[in-house]
Enzyme design. Structure first.
Site, PDB file in Angstrom:
ATOM      1  N   GLY A 110       0.841  -1.185   0.000  1.00  0.00           N
ATOM      2  CA  GLY A 110       0.000   0.000   0.000  1.00  0.00           C
ATOM      3  C   GLY A 110       0.877   1.235   0.000  1.00  0.00           C
ATOM      4  CE  LYS A 111      -2.659   6.262   0.659  1.00  0.00           C
ATOM      5  NZ  LYS A 111      -3.894   5.489   0.475  1.00  0.00           N
ATOM      6  CG  ASP A 127      -7.777   6.112   2.683  1.00  0.00           C
ATOM      7  OD1 ASP A 127      -8.127   6.845   1.734  1.00  0.00           O
ATOM      8  OD2 ASP A 127      -6.780   5.373   2.626  1.00  0.00           O
TER       9      ASP A 127
HETATM   10  N1  LIG Z   1      -6.248  -9.042   5.643  1.00  0.00           N
HETATM   11  C1  LIG Z   1      -5.767  -9.017   4.391  1.00  0.00           C
HETATM   12  N2  LIG Z   1      -5.824 -10.121   3.633  1.00  0.00           N
HETATM   13  C2  LIG Z   1      -5.322 -10.132   2.373  1.00  0.00           C
HETATM   14  N3  LIG Z   1      -4.725  -9.077   1.791  1.00  0.00           N
HETATM   15  C3  LIG Z   1      -4.622  -7.931   2.486  1.00  0.00           C
HETATM   16  C4  LIG Z   1      -5.126  -7.839   3.828  1.00  0.00           C
HETATM   17  N4  LIG Z   1      -4.885  -6.596   4.274  1.00  0.00           N
HETATM   18  C5  LIG Z   1      -4.258  -5.949   3.262  1.00  0.00           C
HETATM   19  N5  LIG Z   1      -4.088  -6.742   2.182  1.00  0.00           N
HETATM   20  C6  LIG Z   1      -3.428  -6.380   0.898  1.00  0.00           C
HETATM   21  O1  LIG Z   1      -2.440  -5.380   1.133  1.00  0.00           O
HETATM   22  C7  LIG Z   1      -2.753  -4.157   0.455  1.00  0.00           C
HETATM   23  C8  LIG Z   1      -2.422  -2.958   1.327  1.00  0.00           C
HETATM   24  O2  LIG Z   1      -3.157  -3.019   2.535  1.00  0.00           O
HETATM   25  P1  LIG Z   1      -3.890  -1.761   3.157  1.00  0.00           P
HETATM   26  O3  LIG Z   1      -4.440  -2.176   4.478  1.00  0.00           O
HETATM   27  O4  LIG Z   1      -4.863  -1.184   2.185  1.00  0.00           O
HETATM   28  O5  LIG Z   1      -2.668  -0.750   3.419  1.00  0.00           O
HETATM   29  P2  LIG Z   1      -2.273   0.712   2.848  1.00  0.00           P
HETATM   30  O6  LIG Z   1      -2.614   1.696   3.920  1.00  0.00           O
HETATM   31  O7  LIG Z   1      -0.808   0.631   2.707  1.00  0.00           O
HETATM   32  O8  LIG Z   1      -3.050   0.959   1.592  1.00  0.00           O
HETATM   33  C9  LIG Z   1      -4.232  -4.284   0.131  1.00  0.00           C
HETATM   34  O9  LIG Z   1      -4.599  -3.553  -1.008  1.00  0.00           O
HETATM   35  C10 LIG Z   1      -4.407  -5.773  -0.077  1.00  0.00           C
HETATM   36  O10 LIG Z   1      -3.996  -6.145  -1.387  1.00  0.00           O
HETATM   37 MG   LIG Z   2      -5.099   0.704   1.274  1.00  0.00          MG
END
Ligand SMILES: Nc1ncnc2c1ncn2[C@@H]1O[C@H](COP(=O)(O)OP(=O)(O)O)[C@@H](O)[C@H]1O
Ligand SMILES: [Mg+2]
Length: 298
Positions: free
Chosen positions: A106-107, A231
């Site tokens: 992610g970011k 968000d």
């Molecule tokens: N519980 C989860 N199970 C599977 N994939 C996940 C999970 N949490 C996050 N991801 C993967 O990781 C990516 C980034 O997670 P996210 O929580 O959106 O963080 P960020 O704040 O960096 O965007 C998500 O877009 C998804 O692809």
């Molecule tokens: Mg995210």
């Protein structure tokens, strides 16, 4: 490029209890020093300076600490060193057994899959705030000194704490989120979600059903947990299409309380993001103000 976590894992496997004690001492020292002097590391770890120096040189070679070559010799943790401290705590607590491959970037995070000691699949999210590129590193160091070392560590930990806290709150109310399993430092462990980001789906069996359920989640989070995601968008909703369509809402560290001064604005923005996406992609038209009324009403 090779995933940096592989280096962390191989370094982690080579650590003994004394190495970990020293990493711990440096972490504690960083609360008071921009660079932790070696003598301070020795006193915080309760170990003899000669022994400490040997371990410091090993930890430095493994890339877990950064050495300051300035007016005095001292060290700070690198993100890899901080990762090792968190992994060690999570392994000791019986939460994770093995870390697997990357699920997503992610970011402000790296997310990996992992296994629990009982063999269930987990998602392990490393919060990475204040991340800067390699190219920038030297310039930044000259510029802002080592303060950054404190702030990335502190900000990343705070984000993980906030996310874990809110996941517990909303999960208990039945909002569709990954199940929170554990937390340490800048790392949050949840159930693994199989599926793909909503933004990548061109078709859905039941888009109306999904939209209504998401709006109900927003309402439950707001009314019953006093929480606004902050968000919410098609990037932070993971959809799984099996026999039935299911989904979860991820990525909560920036949540705000419903009594926050900006809560109305943020709630409206979350709703608008979701409605805009469903209108553009699936032609479903709902009015933002009416949905806002629905979310806020009893
Ligand atoms: N519980 C989860 N199970 C599977 N994939 C996940 C999970 N949490 C996050 N991801 C993967 O990781 C990516 C980034 O997670 P996210 O929580 O959106 O963080 P960020 O704040 O960096 O965007 C998500 O877009 C998804 O692809
Ligand atoms: Mg995210």
């Amino acid at each position: 490029m090779r995933d940096p976590i592989l280096r962390v894992i191989s370094a982690f496997k080579r650590l003994n209890s004394r190495d970990l004690r020293i990493l711990n001492a440096i972490e504690r020292g960083m609360a008071f020093h921009e660079i932790v002097p070696v003598e301070r590391i020795a006193s915080l770890s309760g170990m003899n300076l000669g022994v400490v120096l040997v371990h410091l040189s090993k930890l430095h070679k493994l890339g877990l600490i950064w050495r300051n070559i300035g007016p005095y010799v001292g060290y700070v943790l690198t993100t890899a060193g901080y990762d090792c401290l968190a992994l060690n705590a999570l392994v000791k607590a019986g939460i994770i057994e093995a870390l697997g491959h990357k699920l997503g970037v992610g970011k402000e995070s790296d997310v990996y899959d992992a296994l629990s000691p009982a063999g269930s699949r987990l998602a392990v999210k490393f919060h990475r705030l204040g991340r800067i590129s390699f190219r920038q590193t030297r310039r930044y160091r000259a510029f802002i000194g080592e303060r950054r070392h404190i702030s990335w560590l502190y900000q990343s930990r705070l984000a993980a704490e906030r996310e874990y806290e809110v996941l517990n709150l909303v999960f208990a109310k039945g909002v569709h989120v990954p199940r929170p399993i554990g937390h340490n430092r800048h790392v949050v462990v949840t159930s693994l979600i199989e599926g793909i980001q909503l933004v990548r789906l061109k078709e859905l069996p039941d888009p109306e059903g999904l939209l209504l359920s998401i709006l109900e989640d927003i309402k439950i989070a707001y009314r019953e947990a006093g929480v606004i995601h902050g968000d919410l968008s098609e990037y932070n909703i993971i959809v799984h299409i099996g026999d039935e369509q299911s989904y979860v809402i991820i990525d909560w560290p920036q949540w705000v309380s419903s009594i926050h001064p900006s809560s109305d604005m943020l709630l409206r923005r979350d709703i608008r993001n979701v409605l805009n996406f469903f209108r553009r992609r699936f032609g479903i038209k709902l009015d933002v103000d009416r949905v806002l009324d629905y979310v806020k009403s009893k």
